[in-house]
Design a protein around this motif. Structure first.
Motif, PDB file in Angstrom:
ATOM      1  N   ARG A 138       0.804  -1.233   0.000  1.00  0.00           N
ATOM      2  CA  ARG A 138       0.000   0.000   0.000  1.00  0.00           C
ATOM      3  C   ARG A 138       0.829   1.271   0.000  1.00  0.00           C
ATOM      4  O   ARG A 138       0.407   2.289  -0.520  1.00  0.00           O
ATOM      5  N   LYS A 139       1.987   1.210   0.660  1.00  0.00           N
ATOM      6  CA  LYS A 139       2.726   2.458   0.925  1.00  0.00           C
ATOM      7  C   LYS A 139       3.919   2.690   0.022  1.00  0.00           C
ATOM      8  O   LYS A 139       4.454   3.790  -0.021  1.00  0.00           O
ATOM      9  N   ILE A 140       4.405   1.616  -0.628  1.00  0.00           N
ATOM     10  CA  ILE A 140       5.628   1.772  -1.416  1.00  0.00           C
ATOM     11  C   ILE A 140       5.380   1.378  -2.868  1.00  0.00           C
ATOM     12  O   ILE A 140       4.845   0.306  -3.143  1.00  0.00           O
ATOM     13  N   GLY A 141       5.773   2.265  -3.779  1.00  0.00           N
ATOM     14  CA  GLY A 141       5.707   1.954  -5.199  1.00  0.00           C
ATOM     15  C   GLY A 141       7.107   1.603  -5.666  1.00  0.00           C
ATOM     16  O   GLY A 141       8.023   2.410  -5.542  1.00  0.00           O
TER      17      GLY A 141
ATOM     18  N   VAL B 239      -1.941  -5.060 -11.074  1.00  0.00           N
ATOM     19  CA  VAL B 239      -1.474  -6.095 -10.137  1.00  0.00           C
ATOM     20  C   VAL B 239      -1.460  -5.654  -8.658  1.00  0.00           C
ATOM     21  O   VAL B 239      -2.059  -6.316  -7.807  1.00  0.00           O
ATOM     22  N   PRO B 240      -0.810  -4.521  -8.311  1.00  0.00           N
ATOM     23  CA  PRO B 240      -0.804  -4.142  -6.886  1.00  0.00           C
ATOM     24  C   PRO B 240      -2.213  -3.883  -6.339  1.00  0.00           C
ATOM     25  O   PRO B 240      -2.479  -4.141  -5.163  1.00  0.00           O
ATOM     26  N   MET B 241      -3.124  -3.411  -7.197  1.00  0.00           N
ATOM     27  CA  MET B 241      -4.498  -3.141  -6.748  1.00  0.00           C
ATOM     28  C   MET B 241      -5.234  -4.451  -6.510  1.00  0.00           C
ATOM     29  O   MET B 241      -6.089  -4.549  -5.629  1.00  0.00           O
TER      30      MET B 241
ATOM     31  N   LEU C 153       2.312   3.481  -9.043  1.00  0.00           N
ATOM     32  CA  LEU C 153       1.428   4.513  -8.492  1.00  0.00           C
ATOM     33  C   LEU C 153       0.034   3.988  -8.162  1.00  0.00           C
ATOM     34  O   LEU C 153      -0.785   4.711  -7.594  1.00  0.00           O
ATOM     35  N   SER C 154      -0.240   2.732  -8.519  1.00  0.00           N
ATOM     36  CA  SER C 154      -1.633   2.282  -8.528  1.00  0.00           C
ATOM     37  C   SER C 154      -2.313   2.323  -7.170  1.00  0.00           C
ATOM     38  O   SER C 154      -3.488   2.619  -7.083  1.00  0.00           O
ATOM     39  N   ASN C 155      -1.581   2.045  -6.082  1.00  0.00           N
ATOM     40  CA  ASN C 155      -2.210   2.105  -4.755  1.00  0.00           C
ATOM     41  C   ASN C 155      -1.979   3.432  -4.040  1.00  0.00           C
ATOM     42  O   ASN C 155      -2.088   3.505  -2.825  1.00  0.00           O
ATOM     43  N   LYS C 156      -1.658   4.473  -4.804  1.00  0.00           N
ATOM     44  CA  LYS C 156      -1.372   5.802  -4.252  1.00  0.00           C
ATOM     45  C   LYS C 156      -0.404   5.702  -3.064  1.00  0.00           C
ATOM     46  O   LYS C 156      -0.748   6.017  -1.931  1.00  0.00           O
ATOM     47  N   PRO C 157       0.820   5.227  -3.340  1.00  0.00           N
ATOM     48  CA  PRO C 157       1.762   4.958  -2.250  1.00  0.00           C
ATOM     49  C   PRO C 157       2.267   6.241  -1.577  1.00  0.00           C
ATOM     50  O   PRO C 157       2.148   7.325  -2.144  1.00  0.00           O
TER      51      PRO C 157
END
Ligand code: ADP
Ligand code: MG
Length: 248
Positions: free
Chosen positions: A97-100, A120-122, A170-174
């Protein structure tokens, strides 16, 4: 029970803080001290470069920052939270969640489309399908590849692959982006374009930590952290307002 202390405004801006971090590798009889007391503070909105020659410990430091490895001693605070107190499950969630993450070799899934790669991260974060798709489209446009959503990485150039990797990061707004030699596999012109994209993201609020051995990139960062003999020294650059000319 005591009420938690309100952070001061300066503390509230701290994204990453390393306090006296040491890392020593022990292989049989061989003891290799790599990091010997690292102190760094990265603030919200900064574009930070970590520079050092090969073997200086950049990847070691990056792995610790990315919570892929643990230090031998010292403290790591991510948004004022002590990382060393977290369980493996909490670490995995925070990492997602926190790191891109952005790597030199892009690390895209070759059998997935551009859109699926960005998602993928989402997917791991449990974001609903419709939201994932909308966000993937938005991000692909942001990195200039809105017209390539159905393509696979093998149908794209190196620069385009790195744009996809950046969109994915950027997908999880890190809270911050961690980039490991992101232009290492690209030619000069493409590198300049990617650095320009990093500047645009930084201008729109992304906090970026970039590891590089390339002193030519130095002038692009707000803050340069030099890694030498296991220790760091810092240099604050004058604000260039979008960075120096990257050769358009
Ligand atoms: N897993 C490991 N075990 C033992 N030594 C290691 C390990 N990883 C890195 N090192 C050593 O630590 C030093 C720093 O490596 P590294 O962090 O990869 O540097 P850089 O990324 O700056 O090139 C090197 O001397 C390397 O040989
Ligand atoms: Mg390395």
């Amino acid at each position: 029970m005591t009420a938690p202390m309100e952070p001061t405004s300066q503390e509230a801006l701290s994204i990453v803080k390393l306090e006296d971090i040491c890392k020593t590798y022990v292989t049989g009889e061989l003891i290799v001290p790599v990091l010997k007391g690292i102190n760094i503070d990265v603030m919200r909105g900064e574009f930070v470069g970590i520079l050092g020659s090969s073997g200086s410990g950049k990847s070691t430091m990056l792995n610790i920052l990315g919570m892929l490895d643990v230090p031998t001693s010292g403290k790591y605070l991510l948004e004022r939270q002590h990382v060393e107190t977290l369980s493996d499950t909490e670490l995995a969630t925070i990492r997602n969640r926190k790191i891109g993450f952005i790597f030199q070799s892009f690390n895209l899934f070759p059998h997935l489309s551009v859109e699926q790669n960005i998602e993928v991260p989402m997917l791991y974060a449990g974001v609903p399908r419709k939201v994932r798709r909308e966000r993937a489209i938005e991000l692909s446009r942001q990195v200039g590849l809105g017209h390539r959503l159905g393509h696979r990485p093998t149908q794209l150039s190196g620069g385009e692959c790195q744009r996809i990797a950046i969109a994915r990061s950027l997908s999880n707004k890190p809270a911050f982006l961690l980039a490991d030699e992101p232009t290492g596999n690209l030619d000069e012109k493409t590198s300049a374009d990617i650095i320009k994209l990093f500047h645009e993201l930084n201008a729109s609020g992304s906090t970026i930590i970039m590891v590089t051995h390339n002193p030519a990139l130095e002038a692009h960062f707000d803050k340069v952290i030099y890694l030498r003999d296991g220790r760091v020294s810092e240099h604050q650059n004058i604000n260039f307002g979008g960075g120096p000319d990257v050769g358009e």
